[in-house]
Motif scaffolding. Structure first.
Motif, PDB file in Angstrom:
ATOM      1  N   ASP A 438     -14.632 -22.490 -20.576  1.00 45.23           N
ATOM      2  CA  ASP A 438     -13.938 -23.667 -21.093  1.00 45.23           C
ATOM      3  C   ASP A 438     -13.632 -23.593 -22.579  1.00 45.23           C
ATOM      4  O   ASP A 438     -12.861 -24.421 -23.092  1.00 45.23           O
ATOM      5  CB  ASP A 438     -14.769 -24.927 -20.818  1.00 45.23           C
ATOM      6  CG  ASP A 438     -16.162 -24.814 -21.411  1.00 45.23           C
ATOM      7  OD1 ASP A 438     -16.580 -23.690 -21.736  1.00 45.23           O
ATOM      8  OD2 ASP A 438     -16.838 -25.852 -21.539  1.00 45.23           O
ATOM      9  N   GLU A 439     -14.209 -22.644 -23.298  1.00 47.25           N
ATOM     10  CA  GLU A 439     -13.955 -22.562 -24.723  1.00 47.25           C
ATOM     11  C   GLU A 439     -14.204 -21.131 -25.202  1.00 47.25           C
ATOM     12  O   GLU A 439     -14.885 -20.350 -24.543  1.00 47.25           O
ATOM     13  CB  GLU A 439     -14.850 -23.539 -25.503  1.00 47.25           C
ATOM     14  CG  GLU A 439     -16.330 -23.202 -25.430  1.00 47.25           C
ATOM     15  CD  GLU A 439     -17.197 -24.178 -26.198  1.00 47.25           C
ATOM     16  OE1 GLU A 439     -16.704 -25.266 -26.530  1.00 47.25           O
ATOM     17  OE2 GLU A 439     -18.368 -23.845 -26.467  1.00 47.25           O
ATOM     18  N   VAL A 440     -13.626 -20.841 -26.348  1.00 43.72           N
ATOM     19  CA  VAL A 440     -13.876 -19.561 -27.000  1.00 43.72           C
ATOM     20  C   VAL A 440     -14.473 -19.848 -28.362  1.00 43.72           C
ATOM     21  O   VAL A 440     -14.327 -20.954 -28.915  1.00 43.72           O
ATOM     22  CB  VAL A 440     -12.584 -18.740 -27.143  1.00 43.72           C
ATOM     23  CG1 VAL A 440     -12.025 -18.398 -25.777  1.00 43.72           C
ATOM     24  CG2 VAL A 440     -11.551 -19.493 -27.962  1.00 43.72           C
ATOM     25  N   ALA A 441     -15.158 -18.846 -28.933  1.00 46.20           N
ATOM     26  CA  ALA A 441     -15.828 -19.030 -30.206  1.00 46.20           C
ATOM     27  C   ALA A 441     -15.481 -17.885 -31.139  1.00 46.20           C
ATOM     28  O   ALA A 441     -15.334 -16.726 -30.713  1.00 46.20           O
ATOM     29  CB  ALA A 441     -17.346 -19.118 -30.008  1.00 46.20           C
ATOM     30  N   ARG A 489     -12.324 -30.055 -35.314  1.00 47.98           N
ATOM     31  CA  ARG A 489     -12.520 -31.222 -34.449  1.00 47.98           C
ATOM     32  C   ARG A 489     -11.194 -31.857 -34.061  1.00 47.98           C
ATOM     33  O   ARG A 489     -11.090 -32.472 -32.993  1.00 47.98           O
ATOM     34  CB  ARG A 489     -13.423 -32.225 -35.152  1.00 47.98           C
ATOM     35  CG  ARG A 489     -14.867 -31.728 -35.270  1.00 47.98           C
ATOM     36  CD  ARG A 489     -15.772 -32.727 -35.941  1.00 47.98           C
ATOM     37  NE  ARG A 489     -17.163 -32.268 -35.908  1.00 47.98           N
ATOM     38  CZ  ARG A 489     -18.184 -32.907 -36.480  1.00 47.98           C
ATOM     39  NH1 ARG A 489     -17.961 -34.047 -37.159  1.00 47.98           N
ATOM     40  NH2 ARG A 489     -19.412 -32.416 -36.393  1.00 47.98           N
ATOM     41  N   ALA A 490     -10.170 -31.735 -34.918  1.00 50.13           N
ATOM     42  CA  ALA A 490      -8.842 -32.220 -34.543  1.00 50.13           C
ATOM     43  C   ALA A 490      -8.288 -31.434 -33.358  1.00 50.13           C
ATOM     44  O   ALA A 490      -7.490 -31.963 -32.573  1.00 50.13           O
ATOM     45  CB  ALA A 490      -7.891 -32.126 -35.732  1.00 50.13           C
ATOM     46  N   HIS A 491      -8.714 -30.192 -33.177  1.00 51.15           N
ATOM     47  CA  HIS A 491      -8.304 -29.381 -32.034  1.00 51.15           C
ATOM     48  C   HIS A 491      -9.126 -29.670 -30.783  1.00 51.15           C
ATOM     49  O   HIS A 491      -8.848 -29.115 -29.719  1.00 51.15           O
ATOM     50  CB  HIS A 491      -8.444 -27.883 -32.372  1.00 51.15           C
ATOM     51  CG  HIS A 491      -7.330 -27.348 -33.223  1.00 51.15           C
ATOM     52  ND1 HIS A 491      -7.314 -27.481 -34.593  1.00 51.15           N
ATOM     53  CD2 HIS A 491      -6.182 -26.688 -32.890  1.00 51.15           C
ATOM     54  CE1 HIS A 491      -6.223 -26.917 -35.075  1.00 51.15           C
ATOM     55  NE2 HIS A 491      -5.509 -26.420 -34.067  1.00 51.15           N
ATOM     56  N   GLY A 492     -10.153 -30.489 -30.896  1.00 52.80           N
ATOM     57  CA  GLY A 492     -11.055 -30.695 -29.773  1.00 52.80           C
ATOM     58  C   GLY A 492     -12.214 -29.745 -29.760  1.00 52.80           C
ATOM     59  O   GLY A 492     -12.973 -29.694 -28.782  1.00 52.80           O
ATOM     60  N   GLY A 493     -12.385 -28.975 -30.825  1.00 47.98           N
ATOM     61  CA  GLY A 493     -13.510 -28.041 -30.934  1.00 47.98           C
ATOM     62  C   GLY A 493     -14.492 -28.514 -31.981  1.00 47.98           C
ATOM     63  O   GLY A 493     -14.638 -29.709 -32.241  1.00 47.98           O
ATOM     64  N   ASP A 494     -15.162 -27.551 -32.630  1.00 45.52           N
ATOM     65  CA  ASP A 494     -16.141 -27.917 -33.652  1.00 45.52           C
ATOM     66  C   ASP A 494     -16.425 -26.685 -34.502  1.00 45.52           C
ATOM     67  O   ASP A 494     -16.068 -25.549 -34.157  1.00 45.52           O
ATOM     68  CB  ASP A 494     -17.426 -28.427 -33.000  1.00 45.52           C
ATOM     69  CG  ASP A 494     -18.251 -29.284 -33.962  1.00 45.52           C
ATOM     70  OD1 ASP A 494     -17.823 -29.444 -35.129  1.00 45.52           O
ATOM     71  OD2 ASP A 494     -19.316 -29.777 -33.557  1.00 45.52           O
ATOM     72  N   LEU A 495     -17.080 -26.951 -35.628  1.00 43.29           N
ATOM     73  CA  LEU A 495     -17.508 -25.890 -36.547  1.00 43.29           C
ATOM     74  C   LEU A 495     -18.918 -26.209 -36.999  1.00 43.29           C
ATOM     75  O   LEU A 495     -19.166 -27.295 -37.544  1.00 43.29           O
ATOM     76  CB  LEU A 495     -16.570 -25.798 -37.760  1.00 43.29           C
ATOM     77  CG  LEU A 495     -16.956 -24.777 -38.837  1.00 43.29           C
ATOM     78  CD1 LEU A 495     -16.903 -23.361 -38.266  1.00 43.29           C
ATOM     79  CD2 LEU A 495     -16.049 -24.906 -40.054  1.00 43.29           C
ATOM     80  N   LEU A 511     -17.051 -21.227 -34.907  1.00 40.02           N
ATOM     81  CA  LEU A 511     -15.868 -22.050 -34.645  1.00 40.02           C
ATOM     82  C   LEU A 511     -15.578 -22.003 -33.152  1.00 40.02           C
ATOM     83  O   LEU A 511     -15.413 -20.920 -32.578  1.00 40.02           O
ATOM     84  CB  LEU A 511     -14.662 -21.517 -35.430  1.00 40.02           C
ATOM     85  CG  LEU A 511     -13.298 -22.093 -35.052  1.00 40.02           C
ATOM     86  CD1 LEU A 511     -13.215 -23.577 -35.381  1.00 40.02           C
ATOM     87  CD2 LEU A 511     -12.175 -21.314 -35.736  1.00 40.02           C
ATOM     88  N   THR A 512     -15.523 -23.176 -32.497  1.00 42.58           N
ATOM     89  CA  THR A 512     -15.209 -23.252 -31.069  1.00 42.58           C
ATOM     90  C   THR A 512     -13.869 -23.943 -30.893  1.00 42.58           C
ATOM     91  O   THR A 512     -13.563 -24.941 -31.558  1.00 42.58           O
ATOM     92  CB  THR A 512     -16.300 -24.022 -30.305  1.00 42.58           C
ATOM     93  OG1 THR A 512     -16.457 -25.319 -30.889  1.00 42.58           O
ATOM     94  CG2 THR A 512     -17.619 -23.286 -30.360  1.00 42.58           C
ATOM     95  N   LEU A 513     -13.068 -23.431 -29.957  1.00 40.79           N
ATOM     96  CA  LEU A 513     -11.748 -23.968 -29.654  1.00 40.79           C
ATOM     97  C   LEU A 513     -11.567 -24.023 -28.149  1.00 40.79           C
ATOM     98  O   LEU A 513     -12.093 -23.165 -27.419  1.00 40.79           O
ATOM     99  CB  LEU A 513     -10.644 -23.100 -30.272  1.00 40.79           C
ATOM    100  CG  LEU A 513     -10.590 -23.037 -31.804  1.00 40.79           C
ATOM    101  CD1 LEU A 513      -9.578 -21.980 -32.238  1.00 40.79           C
ATOM    102  CD2 LEU A 513     -10.237 -24.398 -32.392  1.00 40.79           C
ATOM    103  N   PRO A 514     -10.843 -25.044 -27.640  1.00 36.24           N
ATOM    104  CA  PRO A 514     -10.598 -25.100 -26.182  1.00 36.24           C
ATOM    105  C   PRO A 514      -9.633 -24.018 -25.752  1.00 36.24           C
ATOM    106  O   PRO A 514      -8.730 -23.629 -26.487  1.00 36.24           O
ATOM    107  CB  PRO A 514     -10.004 -26.501 -25.980  1.00 36.24           C
ATOM    108  CG  PRO A 514      -9.382 -26.845 -27.296  1.00 36.24           C
ATOM    109  CD  PRO A 514     -10.239 -26.196 -28.346  1.00 36.24           C
ATOM    110  N   VAL A 515      -9.840 -23.529 -24.529  1.00 36.38           N
ATOM    111  CA  VAL A 515      -8.972 -22.479 -24.009  1.00 36.38           C
ATOM    112  C   VAL A 515      -7.668 -23.092 -23.525  1.00 36.38           C
ATOM    113  O   VAL A 515      -7.573 -24.294 -23.261  1.00 36.38           O
ATOM    114  CB  VAL A 515      -9.654 -21.715 -22.859  1.00 36.38           C
ATOM    115  CG1 VAL A 515     -10.929 -21.059 -23.325  1.00 36.38           C
ATOM    116  CG2 VAL A 515      -9.926 -22.669 -21.689  1.00 36.38           C
TER     117      VAL A 515
END
Length: 545
Positions: A438-441, A489-495, A511-515
């Motif tokens: 569900d996400e990449v880092a 966080r604006a992308h739906g991820g986090d740091l 850094l995590t981002l949605p796939v």
């Protein structure tokens, strides 16, 4: 519905204690009134039925004596019980004895009055007066009668055939508040009319009414006192809530009700009250913290801006006042440009931070994160040739849903932070982890001193720089990491800042981002790859250095 802009009606604040007591007393009064009416109706009906039953018994007994006892004597026996008697035979002849119905309405006869037919006895030997009517000849005997006559009647009654016994064939009752009349039709065609005084029924009901009224009043008075005490004890928790609210208003923010039971009405109100206080206290604390941060931010921003502005002012003043050589003037002009660039970068970062807080719009598209990282690293190598930059990527594309420009800005801020931490000559490694569905880092690590555990969250506060990074000329204002987290966080991820590992001894930022998801498919477009740790010994990964 109130008009727009009109003040809402205030809360009705009538006394709950008074309303509760009055409501319960009214209910009790209604119940007592209903009980009194029911008792009165039931008792009155029963008493009247008893009067009719007594008259029916007298009529049945008289019918049994018809033919065996002389009519005058029978009338005398019935009238001796205080009844008005009218015996009418089948031929229409009537025998009247006892007081008349009108006399019964006027009241009971005096003790000196006799029970003769139609009125008091007037004959010299106790005979019956002329108020009665008797069409038969002869004079009647006294009211008491003789023993021989009674015996003869009894003997005749005993000798009579049971088939010739006279019975009551029908009865009719007429009654009012003063008298009750029973008209009985006998089987031999004669009629017996018995009238009795029934005012005692009304008197009994009146007495009962007064007793019920007095008892009800006393009961309601006792109930009012008891209810006032019970309601006062029941509403005592509300008084405590009022006391707690007032103490909190005066500054005692830590007081709470903490009800013993949460499933009762007062318990639920107390729980809601405590939750409201917790929310208010938390909101107040948050507001104070935000105000403190804003003040600190304004102070730090003014301080950060003051340094380049002061440098530009000093250099400009020197350029104006001192002739100097061409080299000195060029050096001063270069200093002005450098400080202006520093001030511009700081102001631009502040504006970007404000836009992130307000909600930054992103141009989200499908981005190959591996290719984007390689392009970012190449740009950073041109800017920082002395920095050892390395990238670890999985085989195949790793597609995410993101704004490519903003992701590059996040990576650039993380690389700038690592460069300042290592003095611009250390080793910085970028790892791309696509092991989750569900996400990449993206992990950015360096071989610098690292971030203490107590500061791993504080480094994301605005205008915060750790002591080791506070070196003049490094260009850091403490906004790079907050901006990077806001964009993530604006992308739906986090740091986040993680603890260092064996392969990553210095600071580590994840850094995590949605796939990205294919249209009409639930499968993520990410090539499965081993974890970054296994990448060091796997030939499926490529490393650029």
């Amino acid at each position: 519905m109130p008009a727009p802009g009109a003040a809402a009606p205030g809360l009705r604040t009538g006394s709950l204690r008074v309303r509760t007591v009055v409501a319960v007393l009214l209910l009790l009064a209604v119940l007592l009134a209903a009980l009194a009416v029911t008792v009165e109706l039931t008792l009155g009906q029963r008493l009247r039925a008893q009067v009719v039953d007594r008259l029916s018994d007298r009529a049945a007994a008289a019918a049994a004596l018809v033919g065996t006892v002389d009519g005058d004597e029978l009338a005398d026996r019935l009238s001796a019980q205080g009844l008005s008697v009218v015996i009418r035979d089948a031929d229409g002849d009537a025998i009247v004895a006892g007081p008349s119905p009108d006399e019964l309405r006027d009241g009971p006869p005096s003790l000196g009055d006799g029970p003769g037919r139609g009125g008091p006895a007037s004959g010299p030997d106790g005979g019956r007066g002329g108020a009665g009517t008797d069409t038969r000849d002869g004079t009647g005997s006294g009211a008491t009668g003789s023993d021989s006559s009674t015996g003869t009647d009894s003997g005749e009654a005993g000798g009579a055939s049971s088939s010739d016994a006279v019975t009551v064939s029908s009865s009719e009752v007429r009654s009012d508040d003063e008298v009750t009349t029973l008209v009985s039709q006998l089987s031999d065609g004669s009629t017996i009319t018995l009238t009795t005084d029934s005012r005692s029924v009304g008197e009994t009901l009146t007495q009962l009414r007064w007793v019920m009224t007095g008892a009800s009043a006393a009961f309601l008075l006792i109930a009012a006192v008891g209810l006032a005490l019970v309601v006062r004890a029941t509403l005592r928790p509300l008084d405590r809530m009022t006391s707690v609210a007032r103490s909190i208003a005066h500054g005692d923010r830590g007081r709470r009700l903490r009800p013993a039971r949460r499933d009762t009405e007062i318990g639920r109100v107390a729980v809601a009250f405590d939750e409201m206080l917790d929310g208010v206290e938390g909101a107040e604390r948050t507001a104070l913290d935000a105000e403190t941060r804003v003040r600190a931010f304004v102070s730090d921003a003014a301080h950060e801006l003051r340094t380049p502005v002061a440098g530009m002012r000093a250099a400009a003043d020197t350029l104006v006042r001192s002739p100097g050589t061409a080299d000195e003037r060029e050096r001063l002009a270069t200093h002005v440009v450098r400080e202006a660039e520093r001030a511009y970068r700081l102001i631009d970062d502040m504006l970007l931070m404000a836009r992130v807080d307000q909600g930054l719009s992103l141009d989200v598209a499908r981005v190959d994160l591996g290719a984007s990282l390689l392009a970012d690293v190449e740009r950073q190598r041109l800017r920082r040739p002395s920095l050892d930059l390395r990238v670890v990527l999985p085989d195949g594309p790793v597609v995410v849903a993101a704004d490519a420009g903003r992701v590059s800005q996040i990576v650039g801020n993380l690389v700038d932070n690592a460069a300042r931490a290592t003095g611009g000559t250390g080793q910085v490694t970028l790892w791309l982890d696509a092991s989750r569905a569900d996400e990449v880092a993206v992990l950015v690590s360096d071989d610098g001193p690292g971030v203490p555990a107590a500061d791993r969250e504080r480094v994301f506060d605005r205008l915060v720089r750790l002591d080791g990074a506070r070196r003049s000329g490094d260009g850091g204002a403490g906004l790079g990491l907050p901006i990077a987290r806001g964009l993530a966080r604006a992308h739906g991820g986090d740091l986040v800042c993680e603890a260092p590992g064996v392969a990553r001894p210095g600071a580590v930022f994840r850094l995590t981002l949605p796939v990205a998801v294919r249209a009409g498919s639930e499968a993520a477009v990410v090539v499965s790859a081993p974890s970054p740790v296994a990448a060091q010994t796997s030939a499926l990964r490529r490393t650029t250095a």
